[in-house]
Design a protein around this motif. Structure first.
Motif: not given
Length: 206
Positions: A120-136
């Motif tokens: 398996c190949i993991t590709t890692t990035t570091f985005p800075s999202p403007d909006y994101l849905e939390d666990v709730l």
């Protein structure tokens, strides 16, 4: 008797300007004290306001400028040796994996990293999202810090995607879920919530 009354009236008339002048001096003194107190109060209030913590100070470690993020991405992630199993030989696994792994290519961009877990190949990035849905399930606006000059310090998350090469049939490649905390903003209100993001790619035996 009349002469004494006349002299007394003359003295009162002579002292009247002095009395009025005294009252004016007292009045000016009171005004000066009031203005001084007001200026001192404003100065103290201004100092308190300037000492109010910034968003970065309120939430240390969350916001990074581009140069800080670049240095952060260069940090190494040492691996921990895992317990070996006697019924699995290194040669059988390594031969299958080495045959399936892609040949070396050009270096990835600075914000992208590829790691291998078995086939398996993991590709890692570091985005800075403007909006994101939390666990709730609440869609949050991710806060951004702007300094007095106008430079922005954002919140970056480590996000990983999973790739399973053709022929990798002795395991299933699947991305694990990891949880991170981010600072969100709603008007003048700030808070911290948990967010689910894609973690590293794992090779699960079939």
């Amino acid at each position: 008797m009349e002469q004494m009354n006349v002299e007394e009236k003359k003295m009162n008339a002579a002292n009247r300007p002095l009395f009025i002048g005294f009252l004016l001096v007292v009045l000016l003194l009171l005004v000066s004290v009031a203005l001084t107190s007001l200026l001192v109060h404003r100065s103290q209030t201004s100092q308190v306001r300037t000492k109010e913590p910034t968003l970065r100070e309120r939430f240390p470690g969350y916001f990074r400028y581009p140069a800080e993020q670049e240095a952060f991405e260069k940090l190494g992630r040492p691996s921990t040796p895992m317990t070996s199993f006697p019924n699995v030989t290194r040669s059988t696994v390594s031969q299958q994996c080495s045959a399936l792994l892609p040949s070396p290519t050009a270096a990835n961009t600075q914000s992208e990293e590829s790691l291998h877990h078995a086939c398996c190949i993991t590709t890692t990035t570091f985005p800075s999202p403007d909006y994101l849905e939390d666990v709730l399930g609440v869609n949050r606006t991710i806060a951004v810090f702007r300094d007095q000059i106008g430079f922005e310090a954002k919140q970056f998350i480590r996000k990983e995607s999973c790739t399973q090469p053709n022929g990798c049939d002795f395991c299933n490649c699947s991305t694990t879920t990891t949880y991170v905390t981010l600072v969100w903003q709603s008007g003048l209100e700030y808070g911290v919530s948990w967010f689910a993001v894609d973690g590293c790619c794992k090779c699960f035996n079939v």
